[in-house]
Motif scaffolding. Structure first.
Motif, PDB file in Angstrom:
ATOM      1  N   HIS A  74       0.855  -1.196   0.000  1.00 27.41           N
ATOM      2  CA  HIS A  74       0.000   0.000   0.000  1.00 27.41           C
ATOM      3  C   HIS A  74       0.893   1.249   0.000  1.00 27.41           C
ATOM      4  CE1 HIS A  74      -3.351  -2.661   1.280  1.00 27.41           C
ATOM      5  NE2 HIS A  74      -2.429  -3.231   2.043  1.00 27.41           N
ATOM      6  N   PRO A  75       1.667   1.482  -1.048  1.00 25.03           N
ATOM      7  CA  PRO A  75       2.579   2.628  -1.051  1.00 25.03           C
ATOM      8  C   PRO A  75       1.823   3.957  -0.962  1.00 25.03           C
ATOM      9  CG  PRO A  75       2.419   1.662  -3.245  1.00 25.03           C
ATOM     10  CD  PRO A  75       1.736   0.723  -2.311  1.00 25.03           C
ATOM     11  N   PRO A  76       2.436   4.978  -0.370  1.00 27.32           N
ATOM     12  CA  PRO A  76       1.770   6.279  -0.222  1.00 27.32           C
ATOM     13  C   PRO A  76       1.280   6.831  -1.558  1.00 27.32           C
ATOM     14  CG  PRO A  76       3.789   6.205   1.057  1.00 27.32           C
ATOM     15  CD  PRO A  76       3.789   4.967   0.216  1.00 27.32           C
ATOM     16  N   CYS A  77       0.094   7.440  -1.521  1.00 23.56           N
ATOM     17  CA  CYS A  77      -0.529   7.926  -2.757  1.00 23.56           C
ATOM     18  C   CYS A  77      -0.617   9.446  -2.820  1.00 23.56           C
ATOM     19  CB  CYS A  77      -1.933   7.337  -2.891  1.00 23.56           C
ATOM     20  SG  CYS A  77      -3.074   7.861  -1.580  1.00 23.56           S
ATOM     21  N   THR A  78      -0.055  10.131  -1.826  1.00 22.29           N
ATOM     22  CA  THR A  78      -0.219  11.591  -1.723  1.00 22.29           C
ATOM     23  C   THR A  78       0.088  12.321  -3.030  1.00 22.29           C
ATOM     24  OG1 THR A  78       0.366  11.502   0.622  1.00 22.29           O
ATOM     25  CG2 THR A  78       0.504  13.656  -0.472  1.00 22.29           C
ATOM     26  N   TYR A  79       1.189  11.941  -3.670  1.00 17.78           N
ATOM     27  CA  TYR A  79       1.614  12.655  -4.877  1.00 17.78           C
ATOM     28  C   TYR A  79       1.176  11.959  -6.167  1.00 17.78           C
ATOM     29  CZ  TYR A  79       4.519  15.144  -1.546  1.00 17.78           C
ATOM     30  OH  TYR A  79       4.948  15.897  -0.483  1.00 17.78           O
ATOM     31  N   LEU A  80       0.789  10.686  -6.082  1.00 22.75           N
ATOM     32  CA  LEU A  80       0.496   9.918  -7.288  1.00 22.75           C
ATOM     33  C   LEU A  80      -0.973   9.909  -7.693  1.00 22.75           C
ATOM     34  CD1 LEU A  80       2.731   6.760  -6.684  1.00 22.75           C
ATOM     35  CD2 LEU A  80       3.247   8.761  -8.103  1.00 22.75           C
ATOM     36  N   SER A  81      -1.865  10.147  -6.754  1.00 19.68           N
ATOM     37  CA  SER A  81      -3.286   9.977  -7.046  1.00 19.68           C
ATOM     38  C   SER A  81      -3.819  11.058  -7.974  1.00 19.68           C
ATOM     39  CB  SER A  81      -4.098   9.973  -5.750  1.00 19.68           C
ATOM     40  OG  SER A  81      -4.214  11.276  -5.229  1.00 19.68           O
ATOM     41  N   ASN A  82      -4.813  10.666  -8.738  1.00 19.39           N
ATOM     42  CA  ASN A  82      -5.466  11.603  -9.645  1.00 19.39           C
ATOM     43  C   ASN A  82      -6.153  12.726  -8.875  1.00 19.39           C
ATOM     44  OD1 ASN A  82      -6.220  12.297 -12.397  1.00 19.39           O
ATOM     45  ND2 ASN A  82      -8.301  11.744 -11.813  1.00 19.39           N
ATOM     46  N   ALA A  83      -6.646  12.391  -7.678  1.00 18.99           N
ATOM     47  CA  ALA A  83      -7.329  13.388  -6.851  1.00 18.99           C
ATOM     48  C   ALA A  83      -6.403  14.532  -6.459  1.00 18.99           C
ATOM     49  CB  ALA A  83      -7.906  12.731  -5.602  1.00 18.99           C
ATOM     50  N   GLY A  84      -5.104  14.229  -6.344  1.00 20.43           N
ATOM     51  CA  GLY A  84      -4.160  15.258  -5.940  1.00 20.43           C
ATOM     52  C   GLY A  84      -3.502  15.978  -7.102  1.00 20.43           C
ATOM     53  N   ALA A  85      -3.906  15.602  -8.332  1.00 22.53           N
ATOM     54  CA  ALA A  85      -3.267  16.186  -9.511  1.00 22.53           C
ATOM     55  C   ALA A  85      -3.478  17.694  -9.604  1.00 22.53           C
ATOM     56  CB  ALA A  85      -3.794  15.508 -10.776  1.00 22.53           C
ATOM     57  N   VAL A  86      -4.605  18.182  -9.080  1.00 17.33           N
ATOM     58  CA  VAL A  86      -4.889  19.610  -9.149  1.00 17.33           C
ATOM     59  C   VAL A  86      -3.829  20.416  -8.392  1.00 17.33           C
ATOM     60  CG1 VAL A  86      -6.381  19.601  -7.106  1.00 17.33           C
ATOM     61  CG2 VAL A  86      -6.703  21.344  -8.866  1.00 17.33           C
ATOM     62  N   ARG A  87      -3.193  19.812  -7.384  1.00 17.71           N
ATOM     63  CA  ARG A  87      -2.174  20.513  -6.602  1.00 17.71           C
ATOM     64  C   ARG A  87      -0.816  20.530  -7.300  1.00 17.71           C
ATOM     65  NH1 ARG A  87      -5.010  17.228  -3.075  1.00 17.71           N
ATOM     66  NH2 ARG A  87      -6.305  18.325  -1.539  1.00 17.71           N
ATOM     67  N   LEU A  88      -0.735  19.835  -8.433  1.00 20.55           N
ATOM     68  CA  LEU A  88       0.525  19.785  -9.164  1.00 20.55           C
ATOM     69  C   LEU A  88       0.787  21.091  -9.922  1.00 20.55           C
ATOM     70  CD1 LEU A  88       2.937  18.005  -9.942  1.00 20.55           C
ATOM     71  CD2 LEU A  88       1.571  17.094 -11.830  1.00 20.55           C
TER      72      LEU A  88
END
Length: 224
Positions: A74-88
């Motif tokens: 279950h690797p961390p998803c903070t930076y990889l998830s689609n939900a967080g893409a807006v913060r990129l």
């Protein structure tokens, strides 16, 4: 079976496999919250993923595993998830620019993710939310939902599988709402109609017990 559940502090998956008689261990850089320190390895999962090494669980006992039969990560998803893409992306003078620091963190997270995908273990399952297309992760094998395993919530979860069958639903129920809160507004500024149940990151990342039990029942079958 000898099972390593990487990046798991809740021990939900570990306990499900232990209940089926398997030698399962959770591993995380945080102490476990599942009540079984004797099954928890405190440290980097990559340090034990190859087997052929001694490790110490949180009760102070030393164990040796020559090789793992099954890896569930279950690797961390903070930076990889689609939900967080807006913060990129960030806006300066009405123009959008990529946040280089966040992008580099995402690249590091991708590298960590891929080490589980390519681990020297016969059977592998890696779990994460739907990933952002920016990082070009391998295509996932399937998407599962909590409401397929007896929990009345929606939370799309991807599984990348190696030498494992797709997980089969065990108890389909009607979802009442989303499990994860995405805030009160969508990315376009309009109000969300379903804000979700959970804001706390530790709670929302915990594996549902019904899914953990399905994994143990369906993937914990030892071959002759």
């Amino acid at each position: 079976m000898k099972v390593l559940v990487a990046c798991e502090m809740s021990q939900e998956v570990c306990k499900a496999f232990r209940a089926k008689g398997h030698e399962a261990y959770s591993c995380d850089i945080q102490t476990c919250s599942g009540g079984h320190p004797e099954w928890h390895i405190l440290g980097d999962a990559l340090a034990v993923i190859n087997g052929n090494a001694d490790f110490t669980t949180c009760d102070g006992q030393t164990h040796t595993v020559d090789k793992w039969d099954l890896l569930i990560a279950h690797p961390p998803c903070t930076y990889l998830s689609n939900a967080g893409a807006v913060r990129l992306y960030k806006k300066i003078n009405e123009k959008r620019y990529i946040d280089l620091e966040r992008f580099e963190n995402g690249q590091d997270a991708k590298e960590f993710f891929l080490k589980f995908i390519h681990a020297p273990v016969e059977k592998i399952a890696v779990e994460n939310p739907i990933p952002s297309g920016v990082y070009r992760l391998p295509k996932y094998t399937q998407i599962i939902q909590p409401y397929e395993y007896g929990h009345p919530y929606s939370k799309k979860t991807c599984l990348w599988l190696k030498n494992l069958p797709k997980l089969t639903p065990t108890n389909i129920v009607k979802p009442i709402c989303s499990w994860v809160s995405g805030g009160s507004k969508k990315s376009d500024g309009t109000a969300r109609t379903n804000c979700g149940m959970i804001h706390d990151s530790k709670t929302r990342s915990k594996t549902f017990s019904g899914i953990a039990q399905a994994m143990a029942e369906q993937w914990g079958i030892e071959e002759d």
